[in-house]
Enzyme design. Structure first.
Site, PDB file in Angstrom:
ATOM      1  CG  ASN A 159      -0.352  -0.051   2.322  1.00  0.00           C
ATOM      2  OD1 ASN A 159       0.739  -0.384   2.637  1.00  0.00           O
ATOM      3  ND2 ASN A 159      -1.376   0.433   3.441  1.00  0.00           N
ATOM      4  CD  GLU A 258       5.210   0.543  12.780  1.00  0.00           C
ATOM      5  OE1 GLU A 258       6.205   0.979  13.365  1.00  0.00           O
ATOM      6  OE2 GLU A 258       4.033   0.652  13.170  1.00  0.00           O
ATOM      7  CB  CYS A 292      -1.781   0.347   9.002  1.00  0.00           C
ATOM      8  SG  CYS A 292      -0.544   1.808   9.036  1.00  0.00           S
ATOM      9  CD  GLU A 466       8.960   1.002  10.733  1.00  0.00           C
ATOM     10  OE1 GLU A 466       8.075   1.709   9.780  1.00  0.00           O
ATOM     11  OE2 GLU A 466       9.206  -0.105  10.398  1.00  0.00           O
TER      12      GLU A 466
HETATM   13  N1  LIG Z   1       1.371  -0.795  10.910  1.00  0.00           N
HETATM   14  C1  LIG Z   1       1.844  -0.252   9.571  1.00  0.00           C
HETATM   15  O1  LIG Z   1       2.849   0.885   9.370  1.00  0.00           O
HETATM   16  C2  LIG Z   1       1.220  -0.663   8.464  1.00  0.00           C
HETATM   17  C3  LIG Z   1       1.314  -0.238   7.224  1.00  0.00           C
HETATM   18  C4  LIG Z   1       0.688  -0.625   6.264  1.00  0.00           C
HETATM   19  C5  LIG Z   1      -0.131  -1.693   6.169  1.00  0.00           C
HETATM   20  N2  LIG Z   1      -0.189  -2.365   7.364  1.00  0.00           N
HETATM   21  C6  LIG Z   1      -0.984  -3.729   7.348  1.00  0.00           C
HETATM   22  O2  LIG Z   1      -0.853  -4.355   6.507  1.00  0.00           O
HETATM   23  C7  LIG Z   1      -2.075  -5.058   6.006  1.00  0.00           C
HETATM   24  C8  LIG Z   1      -2.209  -4.926   4.513  1.00  0.00           C
HETATM   25  O3  LIG Z   1      -1.098  -5.083   3.956  1.00  0.00           O
HETATM   26  P1  LIG Z   1      -0.896  -6.456   3.253  1.00  0.00           P
HETATM   27  O4  LIG Z   1      -2.420  -7.198   2.576  1.00  0.00           O
HETATM   28  O5  LIG Z   1       0.176  -6.451   2.249  1.00  0.00           O
HETATM   29  O6  LIG Z   1      -0.412  -7.406   4.571  1.00  0.00           O
HETATM   30  P2  LIG Z   1      -0.029  -8.880   4.489  1.00  0.00           P
HETATM   31  O7  LIG Z   1       0.279  -9.052   5.670  1.00  0.00           O
HETATM   32  O8  LIG Z   1      -0.836  -9.717   3.758  1.00  0.00           O
HETATM   33  O9  LIG Z   1       1.390  -8.814   3.644  1.00  0.00           O
HETATM   34  C9  LIG Z   1       2.490  -7.936   4.157  1.00  0.00           C
HETATM   35  C10 LIG Z   1       3.694  -8.427   3.681  1.00  0.00           C
HETATM   36  O10 LIG Z   1       3.980  -9.530   4.110  1.00  0.00           O
HETATM   37  C11 LIG Z   1       4.231 -10.535   2.979  1.00  0.00           C
HETATM   38  N3  LIG Z   1       3.594 -12.102   3.575  1.00  0.00           N
HETATM   39  C12 LIG Z   1       2.621 -12.524   3.389  1.00  0.00           C
HETATM   40  N4  LIG Z   1       2.658 -14.120   4.258  1.00  0.00           N
HETATM   41  C13 LIG Z   1       3.748 -14.123   4.832  1.00  0.00           C
HETATM   42  C14 LIG Z   1       4.276 -15.045   5.486  1.00  0.00           C
HETATM   43  N5  LIG Z   1       3.591 -16.247   5.639  1.00  0.00           N
HETATM   44  N6  LIG Z   1       5.691 -14.870   5.956  1.00  0.00           N
HETATM   45  C15 LIG Z   1       6.383 -13.783   5.504  1.00  0.00           C
HETATM   46  N7  LIG Z   1       5.668 -12.693   4.685  1.00  0.00           N
HETATM   47  C16 LIG Z   1       4.559 -12.874   4.165  1.00  0.00           C
HETATM   48  C17 LIG Z   1       3.409 -10.259   1.835  1.00  0.00           C
HETATM   49  O11 LIG Z   1       3.895 -10.780   0.587  1.00  0.00           O
HETATM   50  C18 LIG Z   1       3.619  -8.815   1.895  1.00  0.00           C
HETATM   51  O12 LIG Z   1       4.986  -8.296   1.493  1.00  0.00           O
HETATM   52  C19 LIG Z   1      -3.215  -4.658   6.655  1.00  0.00           C
HETATM   53  O13 LIG Z   1      -3.352  -5.049   7.962  1.00  0.00           O
HETATM   54  C20 LIG Z   1      -2.448  -3.206   7.116  1.00  0.00           C
HETATM   55  O14 LIG Z   1      -3.097  -2.663   8.376  1.00  0.00           O
HETATM   56  C21 LIG Z   1       0.106  -1.859   8.348  1.00  0.00           C
HETATM   57  O1  LIG Z   2      -0.433   2.275   5.938  1.00  0.00           O
HETATM   58  C1  LIG Z   2       0.507   2.618   5.831  1.00  0.00           C
HETATM   59  C2  LIG Z   2       1.421   3.806   6.330  1.00  0.00           C
HETATM   60  O2  LIG Z   2       2.188   3.505   7.526  1.00  0.00           O
HETATM   61  C3  LIG Z   2       0.265   4.915   6.414  1.00  0.00           C
HETATM   62  S1  LIG Z   2       1.324   6.770   6.649  1.00  0.00           S
HETATM   63  O3  LIG Z   2       1.313   7.010   5.345  1.00  0.00           O
HETATM   64  O4  LIG Z   2       2.553   6.368   7.165  1.00  0.00           O
HETATM   65  O5  LIG Z   2       0.339   7.280   7.495  1.00  0.00           O
END
Ligand SMILES: NC(=O)c1ccc[n+]([C@@H]2O[C@H](COP(=O)([O-])OP(=O)(O)OC[C@H]3O[C@@H](n4cnc5c(N)ncnc54)[C@H](O)[C@@H]3O)[C@@H](O)[C@H]2O)c1
Ligand SMILES: O=C[C@H](O)CS(=O)(=O)O
Length: 485
Positions: A159, A258, A292, A466
């Site tokens: 994202n 994160e 997120c 971070e």
């Molecule tokens: N806290 C934050 O800063 C933050 C930022 C962006 C997204 N997110 C979270 O990420 C999610 C959306 O992103 P997404 O759909 O790509 O998440 P996801 O957890 O499905 O994937 C994240 C990454 O992990 C990899 N991955 C998937 N399964 C794995 C495994 N078994 N072992 C190792 N790596 C693996 C994916 O290929 C991808 O590169 C939401 O829950 C969102 O809240 C959090």
């Molecule tokens: O969702 C991923 C990012 O951490 C959101 S933000 O741009 O840092 O607020």
């Protein structure tokens, strides 16, 4: 669309892995597609974990020399990299929008946001101070050294395909660590363009490596189980974060997590409603709701609910949905059709349990992975939108009567990443900010993310922070030296 031909610097469109200062192809490839059109964009090297191990070993080999450079040296190189990223902002934004879908204006913003972490940690690199401590005996001198952790591996989501890597690699390199990045399979082109610019900036070979792969689980196991990897920094879902914790427990590996969110957005009866609506538009609909820290639940005090709902629905109804490259687009396509299905399921679940639709609610006429920006009201506990992260352009409104009830609803979640509230009474502002169970609180604002501040969550939203002055600590080890004279 021919993406390479559309770039003013076509050499930024890289498709091979970058390991030990060299572009390295494989005979297997993963296809990158454009979520706006479904068109094929590029075929990118698809590494196996065995092939990706070369990057870990290259990072290990480069580690001592990189850590031995002066902080000023590392700072200058990271800053030069940031300068090159900003100079290439338009090309990097076009690559990002093409593979991820967000509007170009937001993509340009993400490039600047990613570069801002490079600039920030280029400065922090030169302020990694140790300590001396008064000895416990006359002949003892106590010292605290701060030293780089070593080889760091990152796993990042689709994202924010530039900024999520920048927010990790910047402090790591500033601290003297070396780095292996495995970007999301949906969006590898942004990461490869970043490392092309790092190469041009003079970041030495082996210091920053990028290994695209479709084998998510295999790459996760490689990073968790490889003894050379001393820290894993992950951004993504809580589900995967938990997997990584379990897989790396055997080596007591340092983790930065994160993870997911379920942000409450509270509007109290003393709020400036127009300001609250604008804050909700940013907090909910930025990146089409695919962040997120998106407002996942909008909790509105009963006496102002109808006025807020009417204002919000009116704003949402006119959001321009389209290809992120089109002038004026405010909401792009979701990353894929499974993301659309999740939004549909949350809308259907809420309506079937008594919620009311104010605007949107269906797949967009444009087809593909476009969805109508949507506002629901009369949402209540027990509906999926209250406990699950929607990750799409859906704003569910929930009424509450008292301040205590509002805070209770806000905190009724396993997550604790971001939270937001609008109020003007100073005592209420203090009471609410202190009681919200979240790592981050936006007060009268819907946009809180900046490199100056520590980004991260509590409960199921993760470990560590971070950005900010705190962000360096996650890439440093403390060493206590007891010197006997
Ligand atoms: N806290 C934050 O800063 C933050 C930022 C962006 C997204 N997110 C979270 O990420 C999610 C959306 O992103 P997404 O759909 O790509 O998440 P996801 O957890 O499905 O994937 C994240 C990454 O992990 C990899 N991955 C998937 N399964 C794995 C495994 N078994 N072992 C190792 N790596 C693996 C994916 O290929 C991808 O590169 C939401 O829950 C969102 O809240 C959090
Ligand atoms: O969702 C991923 C990012 O951490 C959101 S933000 O741009 O840092 O607020």
């Amino acid at each position: 669309m021919d993406l390479k031909a559309s770039l003013s610097d076509p050499a930024l469109l890289r498709t091979d892995a970058y390991i030990d200062g060299r572009w390295q192809g494989t005979d297997r490839h993963l296809a990158v597609t454009d979520p706006a059109t479904g068109a094929h964009l590029a075929d990118v090297s698809d590494l196996t974990p065995a092939e990706a191990e070369r990057a870990i070993l290259a990072a290990q080999a480069a580690g001592a020399a990189w850590a031995a450079r002066t902080a000023r040296d590392r700072s200058d190189l990271i800053r030069r990299w940031a300068d090159l990223m900003m100079a290439a902002q338009d090309d990097l934004a076009l690559i990002l929008t093409s593979e991820m879908g967000k509007p170009l204006t937001e993509a340009r913003g993400e490039i600047a946001y990613g570069a801002s972490f490079l600039y920030w940690f280029a400065e922090e690199a030169r302020r990694v101070y140790g300590d001396t401590i008064p000895g416990h005996q006359p002949d003892k001198r106590l010292l605290i050294l701060k030293q780089p952790i070593g080889v760091v591996a990152s796993i990042t989501p689709w994202n924010f395909p530039n900024a999520m890597i920048a927010r990790k690699v910047a402090p790591a390199l500033a601290a003297g660590c070396t780095f292996v990045a495995r970007p999301a399979a949906q969006t590898p082109l942004s990461a490869l363009a970043m490392v092309e610019l790092a190469h041009r900036a003079g970041i030495p070979k082996g210091v920053f490596n990028v290994v695209p792969s479709s084998d998510s689980a295999g790459m996760g196991r490689l990073f968790c189980e490889h003894p050379v990897v001393r820290k894993i920094t992950f951004t993504g879902s809580t589900r995967v974060g938990e997997i990584l914790m379990r897989q790396s427990a055997g080596q007591i590996k340092k983790l930065g997590l994160e993870l997911g969110g379920n942000a409450p957005f509270l509007v109290f009866d003393d709020a400036d409603l127009d300001a609250a609506v604008e804050g909700a538009m940013i907090a909910k609909f930025r990146n089409g709701g695919q962040t997120c820290v998106c407002a996942n639940r909008l909790l509105v005090q009963a006496s102002v609910h109808d006025a807020f709902a009417e204002k919000l629905a009116r704003r949402v109804a006119v959001l321009k949905v389209g290809d992120g490259r089109e002038q004026g687009t405010e909401i792009g396509p979701l990353i894929d059709t499974s993301a659309v299905t999740k939004v549909e399921e949350h809308v259907a679940n809420a309506l079937s349990a008594g919620a009311r639709l104010l605007t949107g609610g269906k797949r967009h006429d444009k087809g593909g992975s476009y969805f109508q920006p949507t506002v629901l009201t009369d949402v209540r506990p027990g509906m999926a939108v209250m406990t699950e992260e929607t990750f799409g352009p859906l704003a569910p409104l929930i009424r509450f009567e008292t301040e205590e009830e509002g805070i209770g609803l806000a905190n009724d979640t396993e997550f604790g990443l971001a939270s937001y509230f609008y109020a003007q009474n100073l005592s209420r502002v203090w009471r609410v900010m202190e009681q919200l169970e979240a790592g981050m609180v936006g007060v009268n604002t819907g946009l809180i993310s900046t490199p100056e501040a520590p980004f991260g969550g509590i409960k199921s939203s993760g470990l560590g922070r971070e950005g900010s002055k705190y962000g360096m600590d996650d890439f440093l080890e403390l060493k206590y030296v007891c010197l006997s004279l």
